[in-house]
Design an enzyme around this catalytic site. Structure first.
Site, PDB file in Angstrom:
ATOM      1  N   ARG A  15       0.832  -1.201   0.000  1.00  0.00           N
ATOM      2  CA  ARG A  15       0.000   0.000   0.000  1.00  0.00           C
ATOM      3  C   ARG A  15       0.873   1.260   0.000  1.00  0.00           C
ATOM      4  O   ARG A  15       2.078   1.204   0.209  1.00  0.00           O
ATOM      5  CB  ARG A  15      -0.923   0.002   1.227  1.00  0.00           C
ATOM      6  N   LYS A  75       1.783   1.901   7.318  1.00  0.00           N
ATOM      7  CA  LYS A  75       2.158   1.102   8.488  1.00  0.00           C
ATOM      8  C   LYS A  75       3.152   1.848   9.361  1.00  0.00           C
ATOM      9  O   LYS A  75       3.799   2.804   8.943  1.00  0.00           O
ATOM     10  CB  LYS A  75       2.752  -0.242   8.051  1.00  0.00           C
ATOM     11  N   TYR A  94      -0.786   4.319  10.705  1.00  0.00           N
ATOM     12  CA  TYR A  94      -1.133   3.331  11.728  1.00  0.00           C
ATOM     13  C   TYR A  94       0.092   3.099  12.600  1.00  0.00           C
ATOM     14  O   TYR A  94       1.209   2.927  12.079  1.00  0.00           O
ATOM     15  CB  TYR A  94      -1.536   1.995  11.089  1.00  0.00           C
ATOM     16  N   HIS A  96      -0.402   1.300  16.176  1.00  0.00           N
ATOM     17  CA  HIS A  96      -0.684   0.141  17.031  1.00  0.00           C
ATOM     18  C   HIS A  96       0.384   0.010  18.117  1.00  0.00           C
ATOM     19  O   HIS A  96       0.956  -1.052  18.345  1.00  0.00           O
ATOM     20  CB  HIS A  96      -0.778  -1.141  16.187  1.00  0.00           C
ATOM     21  N   GLU A 118      -5.511   4.607  13.944  1.00  0.00           N
ATOM     22  CA  GLU A 118      -6.426   3.679  14.614  1.00  0.00           C
ATOM     23  C   GLU A 118      -7.114   4.267  15.839  1.00  0.00           C
ATOM     24  O   GLU A 118      -8.062   3.673  16.359  1.00  0.00           O
ATOM     25  CB  GLU A 118      -5.709   2.379  14.987  1.00  0.00           C
ATOM     26  N   ASP A 270      -2.422  -7.220  15.281  1.00  0.00           N
ATOM     27  CA  ASP A 270      -1.625  -5.998  15.332  1.00  0.00           C
ATOM     28  C   ASP A 270      -1.897  -5.181  16.588  1.00  0.00           C
ATOM     29  O   ASP A 270      -1.241  -4.167  16.837  1.00  0.00           O
ATOM     30  CB  ASP A 270      -1.802  -5.137  14.062  1.00  0.00           C
TER      31      ASP A 270
END
Length: 370
Positions: A15, A75, A94, A96, A118, A270
């Protein structure tokens, strides 16, 4: 604002953080966009397309990080990127954090401004930047689970939808949120016998109303989970506590109750995973087996379908990215409670309670950094 879009370097992550269409909008708002060469290739976007949209192409990831005031990614940064991140640089991606302590400490050390997709949250508690990837991951969980139920891949050798005269597979879904709902839709559409569990009775009533007849709802508790494990072929972990570590609803000792060849897909991996025996895997090596149970725990499932995923994600992130670029992160977060809740680590301080609690770190109220 100067915006940088680096190429994702996590294993099999195809991505990209901004599409050419997104570049057009950012440039139209008066911002400068630098894109690393080939950053969009995995999603079907060439360097020429980005240049045509108004971006400048830079050859290396170091070039992008060194020039940008805001980095837009997909990510979380991996170890080789940590040293590239500058003090006060805004990272919009993101993270996490609660599932990986070294990343948290690295971002504290770099004194970056970390705004996590998130945990951006609306007043109705929905998570607008997690929803599109949860939709993709929920649907993919059934697609992948059906594949790994095949005998050559060590599954039970069951066709998810069965055939006339043969019962379909039984699918158990832990969690009735976005991931669970999309998983149930896919599994039901393929003809499986589906049971979806949640602790929210109102949510179960809603799902009971909207789901087809082959989807049953069940209250989630340890007794019910244990009772269902021995009869279900595919188990989907779809539990989320925003910004915090997922609870273990299936423990190691429960594996003995499952039949050999049962497949578990932990979409919550994740965020630490809701199945105790799950650990992050990659698209390159997606599964492993414990006690004859096949575990599929890929931490970036949507990365396998990057064209769909990139478009779905950037449809949601772009309006927020424009707010951040137009106003600067402080003013944008002061004006928008949704964006303010996205702040996790700011200039060396942990400002999201779930992250601080996960690793017993000092917590600083987010208002004090605005």
């Amino acid at each position: 604002m100067i915006i940088g879009v680096p190429k994702e370097i996590k294993n099999n992550e195809n991505r990209v953080g901004v599409t050419p269409a997104g570049v057009v909008e950012l440039v139209r708002n008066g911002h400068t966009v630098y894109v690393q060469s080939t950053a969009g290739e995995g999603s079907g976007f060439t360097d020429d397309m980005y240049e045509g949209a108004g971006a400048t192409i830079l050859p290396t990831i170091e070039d992008v990080y060194s020039i940008a005031e805001m980095i837009i990614k997909v990510k979380e940064p991996i170890e080789s990127e940590y040293s590239l991140i500058k003090e006060d640089q805004l990272l919009f991606t993101y993270f996490h954090f609660a599932s990986y302590e070294p990343l948290t400490h690295a971002m504290i050390k770099q004194k970056a401004v970390c705004l996590a997709y998130e945990t951006v949250e609306r007043a109705d508690r929905s998570l607008p930047l997690l929803v599109p990837m949860s939709e993709v991951a929920g649907r993919m969980s059934i697609q992948e689970g059906a594949k790994y139920l095949e005998k050559p891949l060590k599954g039970r050798g069951i066709l998810l939808g069965g055939v006339p005269g043969v019962r379909p597979a039984k699918v158990m879904i832990l969690g009735g949120g976005v991931v669970g709902t999309n998983a149930a839709k896919m599994a039901a559409g393929m003809g499986a016998d589906v049971t979806i569990l949640d602790t929210n009775l109102a949510r179960l009533r809603y799902l009971d109303d909207v789901m087809p007849a082959n989807v049953n709802t069940f209250m989630s508790n340890e007794y019910n989970i244990r009772e269902l494990l021995s009869t279900h072929d595919l188990i989907i972990g779809a539990v989320l506590i925003p910004g915090a570590k997922a609870p273990h609803l299936i423990t190691r000792d429960m594996l003995k109750d499952m039949r050999p060849g049962t497949v578990v897909v932990d979409v919550a991996v994740d965020q630490g995973g809701c199945i105790e025996t799950c650990k992050p895997t990659t698209h390159e090596n997606p599964t492993y087996i414990i006690d004859d149970v096949v575990h599929y725990c890929v931490a970036n499932m949507p990365g396998a379908v990057p064209y769909t995923s990139t478009l779905a994600l950037t449809n949601a992130t772009l309006p927020y990215a424009i707010q951040l670029a137009n106003k600067g992160w402080k003013q944008a977060c002061a004006d928008s409670n949704e964006l303010k809740l996205g702040l996790n680590v700011v200039q060396g301080k942990v400002v999201y309670k779930g992250v601080a609690e996960a690793f017993n770190l000092d917590y600083t109220p987010v208002e004090s950094v605005l």
